[in-house]
Motif scaffolding. Structure first.
Motif, mmCIF file in Angstrom:
data_model
loop_
_atom_site.group_PDB
_atom_site.id
_atom_site.type_symbol
_atom_site.label_atom_id
_atom_site.label_comp_id
_atom_site.label_asym_id
_atom_site.label_seq_id
_atom_site.Cartn_x
_atom_site.Cartn_y
_atom_site.Cartn_z
ATOM 1 N N THR A 41 15.120 16.708 -13.030
ATOM 2 C CA THR A 41 15.923 16.948 -14.424
ATOM 3 C C THR A 41 17.187 16.276 -14.054
ATOM 4 N N SER A 42 17.677 16.168 -12.954
ATOM 5 C CA SER A 42 18.879 15.274 -12.709
ATOM 6 C C SER A 42 18.811 13.921 -13.104
ATOM 7 N N ILE A 43 17.613 13.331 -13.141
ATOM 8 C CA ILE A 43 17.525 12.022 -13.708
ATOM 9 C C ILE A 43 18.260 11.766 -15.193
ATOM 10 N N GLY A 44 17.579 12.418 -16.028
ATOM 11 C CA GLY A 44 18.070 12.116 -17.399
ATOM 12 C C GLY A 44 19.539 12.594 -17.498
ATOM 13 N N ALA A 45 19.956 13.625 -16.688
ATOM 14 C CA ALA A 45 21.429 14.183 -16.940
ATOM 15 C C ALA A 45 22.173 12.889 -16.506
ATOM 16 N N ASN A 46 22.089 12.150 -15.463
ATOM 17 C CA ASN A 46 22.859 11.170 -15.099
ATOM 18 C C ASN A 46 22.631 9.708 -16.077
ATOM 19 N N ILE A 47 21.419 9.862 -16.706
ATOM 20 C CA ILE A 47 21.368 8.720 -17.629
ATOM 21 C C ILE A 47 22.215 9.009 -18.843
ATOM 22 N N ALA A 48 22.205 10.288 -19.162
ATOM 23 C CA ALA A 48 23.066 10.916 -20.295
ATOM 24 C C ALA A 48 24.589 10.445 -20.156
ATOM 25 N N GLU A 49 24.825 10.619 -18.687
ATOM 26 C CA GLU A 49 26.137 10.476 -18.583
ATOM 27 C C GLU A 49 26.619 9.035 -18.492
ATOM 28 N N ILE A 65 22.814 6.633 -9.282
ATOM 29 C CA ILE A 65 22.438 8.054 -9.033
ATOM 30 C C ILE A 65 21.031 8.417 -9.727
ATOM 31 N N ALA A 66 21.020 8.060 -11.064
ATOM 32 C CA ALA A 66 19.779 8.666 -11.628
ATOM 33 C C ALA A 66 18.353 7.916 -10.776
ATOM 34 N N TYR A 67 18.750 6.672 -10.355
ATOM 35 C CA TYR A 67 17.508 5.788 -9.524
ATOM 36 C C TYR A 67 17.412 6.664 -8.083
ATOM 37 N N LYS A 68 18.143 7.048 -7.358
ATOM 38 C CA LYS A 68 18.103 7.758 -6.322
ATOM 39 C C LYS A 68 17.416 9.112 -6.518
ATOM 40 N N GLU A 69 17.616 9.853 -7.586
ATOM 41 C CA GLU A 69 17.094 11.146 -7.892
ATOM 42 C C GLU A 69 15.872 10.954 -8.275
ATOM 43 N N ILE A 70 15.560 9.587 -8.663
ATOM 44 C CA ILE A 70 13.909 9.438 -9.006
ATOM 45 C C ILE A 70 13.202 9.201 -7.627
#
Length: 116
Positions: A41-49, A65-70
């Protein structure tokens, strides 16, 4: 471009919430599924940011960060598969979605990376 990525990440996050609910309720697995929920769920949150970034460097940092969360999410998916909590079919489907998100975010990173 980012809007499409945001939508894909949001749909992926919904899938992670449902996976967590299933794994904790049906399989009584709480630790790995919580990790999957957090990173997935952090992926989308970081993309939103990233979409609200105030600079190119800020945008790039959030996409990174989103990439690393993936990558982390893919790790938890592999572990859940290899320990028998999810079957190969479900794994392939979800892992494929994560791969797609990874390819898009990596492509964005390559075009926004700040050279030192």
């Amino acid at each position: 471009m980012e809007n499409n990525l945001y939508q894909k990440a949001y749909q992926f996050a919904i899938r992670m919430v449902r996976a967590h609910k299933h794994l904790s309720k049906e399989k009584k697995e709480y630790i790995l599924s919580k990790q999957l929920l957090r990173s997935g769920t952090s992926i989308g949150a970081n993309i939103a940011e990233a979409n609200g970034a105030i600079s190119k460097a800020d945008f790039s940092a959030k996409i990174s960060i989103a990439y690393k969360e993936i990558l982390e999410t893919k790790y938890w998916l592999n572990l859940l598969k290899d320990t028998g909590y999810i079957n190969e079919e479900i794994f392939e489907e979800v892992h494929s979605e994560a791969d797609e998100l990874a390819k898009i975010t990596y492509s964005i990173l390559k075009t926004t990376r700040i050279e030192n």
